[in-house]
Design a protein around this motif. Sequence first.
Motif, short mmCIF file in Angstrom:
data_model
loop_
_atom_site.label_atom_id
_atom_site.label_comp_id
_atom_site.label_asym_id
_atom_site.label_seq_id
_atom_site.Cartn_x
_atom_site.Cartn_y
_atom_site.Cartn_z
N VAL A 68 0.84 -1.20 0.00
CA VAL A 68 0.00 0.00 0.00
C VAL A 68 0.87 1.25 0.00
O VAL A 68 2.01 1.22 0.48
CB VAL A 68 -0.96 0.03 1.22
N ALA A 69 0.33 2.33 -0.55
CA ALA A 69 1.10 3.57 -0.63
C ALA A 69 0.15 4.76 -0.67
O ALA A 69 -0.97 4.67 -1.17
CB ALA A 69 2.00 3.57 -1.86
N LEU A 70 0.65 5.87 -0.14
CA LEU A 70 -0.07 7.14 -0.17
C LEU A 70 0.86 8.22 -0.67
O LEU A 70 2.03 8.29 -0.25
CB LEU A 70 -0.57 7.51 1.24
N ARG A 71 0.36 9.07 -1.55
CA ARG A 71 1.13 10.20 -2.06
C ARG A 71 0.25 11.46 -1.96
O ARG A 71 -0.83 11.52 -2.54
CB ARG A 71 1.54 9.98 -3.51
N LEU A 72 0.75 12.45 -1.24
CA LEU A 72 0.06 13.74 -1.11
C LEU A 72 0.88 14.83 -1.78
O LEU A 72 2.12 14.78 -1.75
CB LEU A 72 -0.14 14.08 0.37
#
Length: 283
Positions: A68-72
């Motif tokens: 899983v990954a998050l990019r803001l």
Amino acid sequence: MAPAPARPVRPWRAALLLGLGVLALAGCQRREEEPAPAAEAPATGPTVTPADAAAPLNFDSRTSYAEVALRLPEAVVRQPDLHARLYAADVRDLRQFAEGAQADLSEFGGGGMRGYSRTISWSSGAETGKLLSLGREVTEYTGGAHDSLAYSAVLWDKALKAVLQPSALFRAGVNLDTLDQALCAAVNQAKKARDGAIPPVSLDATDTFSCPRAADTPFVLSPSDVPGKAGGLTFLIAPYTVGPWAEGSYQVQVPQTAFRQLLAPAYVDEFAGAPVKAAGEGR
């Protein structure tokens, strides 16, 4: 008066004091030598990388069951309330997804199966004096022939420090038929530009694929050729919405001149000029 003679230290007491001193010294040395432990993930969740604390614009975690990954985007740094809210909500979402992946794949044995994956990527729309808009793209794999793709968006009032419902951008109770028609025309223009053989769609909901309604479609503010203003709205349309998976997704712009009369008085001055395509639009 002569001082009282010193009481002899009994052998067992001296040994105890010596032992306590050695333990205390060893504890101090360990505290000096050992690095501070990393933040711990919930016992049932995926391992949390140092990015949680060191780089709050990003989150990454990988287990044998899920990646899983998050990019803001950098734009949220200027709005710390929004930044904290989005980061916390999406990290919670990703951890729950990873837990679900472990439960699913364990039930089916997991042998030789591709792990699940989910990536949440935020991008910046236009920013005006009052508003910041962000688009959210979620790509996910949970089995099957290909990944899935979904869009959502956030419209942030910087002065109120509040997320606006999309309808708040328009006058209360206003009929959005004009915007629906403009959106449908923009979709068909994008379809024709992609491949002239792709059939057009209409607002007729009885068709296999039809034009989306503006009120049901996520959008971000389009950059404008007038600095500090929005030139229109960019609607984010996922696969299967206006055509089959192979046709892909669309990001189509509707200029502010097509719906200016529908805008709420509080936000009408945030729009001016013509929309300018941002990087990545027109897919």
